[in-house]
Design an enzyme around this catalytic site. Sequence first.
Site, PDB file in Angstrom:
ATOM      1  CB  SER A   7      -0.470   0.176   1.377  1.00  0.00           C
ATOM      2  OG  SER A   7      -1.559   1.301   1.197  1.00  0.00           O
TER       3      SER A   7
ATOM      4  CG  HIS B  85      -4.220  -1.703  -1.559  1.00  0.00           C
ATOM      5  ND1 HIS B  85      -5.097  -2.284  -1.568  1.00  0.00           N
ATOM      6  CD2 HIS B  85      -4.450  -0.929  -0.609  1.00  0.00           C
ATOM      7  CE1 HIS B  85      -5.655  -2.051  -0.909  1.00  0.00           C
ATOM      8  NE2 HIS B  85      -6.022  -0.867  -0.408  1.00  0.00           N
TER       9      HIS B  85
ATOM     10  CG  ASP C  53      -5.146   2.184   0.990  1.00  0.00           C
ATOM     11  OD1 ASP C  53      -5.803   1.567   1.243  1.00  0.00           O
ATOM     12  OD2 ASP C  53      -4.154   1.821   1.607  1.00  0.00           O
TER      13      ASP C  53
ATOM     14  CG  MET D 130      -8.758   6.865   2.693  1.00  0.00           C
ATOM     15  SD  MET D 130      -7.234   6.966   4.394  1.00  0.00           S
ATOM     16  CE  MET D 130      -6.190   5.366   4.633  1.00  0.00           C
TER      17      MET D 130
ATOM     18  CG  HIS E 105      -9.642  -0.293  -0.354  1.00  0.00           C
ATOM     19  ND1 HIS E 105      -8.355  -0.062   0.981  1.00  0.00           N
ATOM     20  CD2 HIS E 105     -10.506   0.017  -0.523  1.00  0.00           C
ATOM     21  CE1 HIS E 105      -9.575  -0.003   1.877  1.00  0.00           C
ATOM     22  NE2 HIS E 105     -10.719  -0.341   1.503  1.00  0.00           N
TER      23      HIS E 105
ATOM     24  CG  MET F 238     -11.226   2.869   2.556  1.00  0.00           C
ATOM     25  SD  MET F 238      -9.438   3.253   3.439  1.00  0.00           S
ATOM     26  CE  MET F 238      -8.309   3.203   1.984  1.00  0.00           C
TER      27      MET F 238
ATOM     28  CG  MET G  25     -11.322  -2.398   5.155  1.00  0.00           C
ATOM     29  SD  MET G  25      -9.956  -2.353   4.086  1.00  0.00           S
ATOM     30  CE  MET G  25      -9.455  -1.482   6.041  1.00  0.00           C
TER      31      MET G  25
ATOM     32  N   GLY H 230      -0.978   0.601   9.511  1.00  0.00           N
ATOM     33  CA  GLY H 230       0.000   1.103  10.709  1.00  0.00           C
ATOM     34  C   GLY H 230      -0.692   0.481  12.431  1.00  0.00           C
TER      35      GLY H 230
ATOM     36  CG  ASP I   7      -6.075  -2.733   3.069  1.00  0.00           C
ATOM     37  OD1 ASP I   7      -5.161  -2.445   3.508  1.00  0.00           O
ATOM     38  OD2 ASP I   7      -7.372  -2.233   2.825  1.00  0.00           O
TER      39      ASP I   7
ATOM     40  CB  SER J  14       3.554  -0.073   8.062  1.00  0.00           C
ATOM     41  OG  SER J  14       2.492  -0.752   8.758  1.00  0.00           O
TER      42      SER J  14
HETATM   43  C1  DX5 Z   1      -6.262   1.244   5.993  1.00  0.00           C
HETATM   44  C2  DX5 Z   1      -5.935   1.091   4.167  1.00  0.00           C
HETATM   45  C3  DX5 Z   1      -4.810  -0.111   3.963  1.00  0.00           C
HETATM   46  C4  DX5 Z   1      -3.772   0.630   5.240  1.00  0.00           C
HETATM   47  C5  DX5 Z   1      -2.523  -0.856   5.377  1.00  0.00           C
HETATM   48  O1  DX5 Z   1      -7.678   1.963   5.713  1.00  0.00           O
HETATM   49  O2  DX5 Z   1      -6.194   0.920   3.665  1.00  0.00           O
HETATM   50  O3  DX5 Z   1      -4.339  -0.478   2.977  1.00  0.00           O
HETATM   51  O4  DX5 Z   1      -2.705   1.126   4.457  1.00  0.00           O
HETATM   52  O5  DX5 Z   1      -1.664  -0.420   6.448  1.00  0.00           O
HETATM   53  P1  DX5 Z   1      -0.969  -1.178   7.124  1.00  0.00           P
HETATM   54  O6  DX5 Z   1      -0.018  -2.348   6.155  1.00  0.00           O
HETATM   55  O7  DX5 Z   1       0.485  -0.547   7.703  1.00  0.00           O
HETATM   56  O8  DX5 Z   1      -1.698  -1.992   7.853  1.00  0.00           O
HETATM   57 ZN    ZN Z   2      -6.656  -0.193   0.766  1.00  0.00          ZN
END
Ligand code: DX5
Ligand code: ZN
Length: 227
Positions: free
Chosen positions: A12, A37, A39, A41, A70, A72, A141, A149, A177, A200
């Site tokens: 990600s 991936h 993200d 948001m 993805h 969100m 999720m 993180g 995820d 992370s």
């Molecule tokens: C959370 C994201 C994830 C996130 C995962 O809202 O959709 O993709 O970046 O991060 P780690 O691997 O650090 O949990």
């Molecule tokens: Zn994601």
Amino acid sequence: MSFDRSIKIAPSILAADFANFGAECAAVEAQGADWIHVDVMDGHFVPNITFGPATCAAIRPHIKGVMDVHLMIAPVDPYIDAFAQAGADVITAHVEAGPHIHRTLQAIRGAGAKAGVALNPGTPAEAVDYLLDMVDLICVMTVNPGFGGQKFIHSQVEKVRTLRQMIGDRPIHIEIDGGVDPTTAPLVAAAGADVLVAGSAVFKGGSVSDPSPYGDNIRAIRAAAAS
Ligand code: DX5
Ligand code: ZN
């Protein structure tokens, strides 16, 4: 994009250097990433803001393989065409993002992308009962969406197992995820997941100028998933 159930590691870019997305994507791919991936948001569906379709379009030429977007965001439907035109191979929308997930998934496929549906930790597997014949990916999720993180939520492993049974022979990926690392990857792989998103745990310790830790981190997750 052909279908198989082999383990795919999807870094990600939420955990990458935001000033260097193109080079970061190329670096993790060169170090063994299978998918990238992305993200998205909106500060509304989730409490954090990242970026939109223009950034996806800008990084697309730096990705050789699958760009896995993805969303969100809420609403989703007005933006589907923009993300498809930005070159997303997979577009995933949350079942919780609005009242019309069925229509949203139709629109994603209609725009020429693979359709993914994501489930928050509090949403049961049964939420996708009537969507199974219109999705290419189900994203479980394993943290509450919004931030990288966070700690892996173990109760979701049972949901993965349930979904794997519900899917049967259908060509549907199960993506995990949140909180994926070498300790949690084996749990979800054994339960039936095949796409492991990791932010992370992939980007830690490395950089564009010193990318070899990315490769070490990807290999560690892949080896753990196979164990
Ligand atoms: C959370 C994201 C994830 C996130 C995962 O809202 O959709 O993709 O970046 O991060 P780690 O691997 O650090 O949990
Ligand atoms: Zn994601």
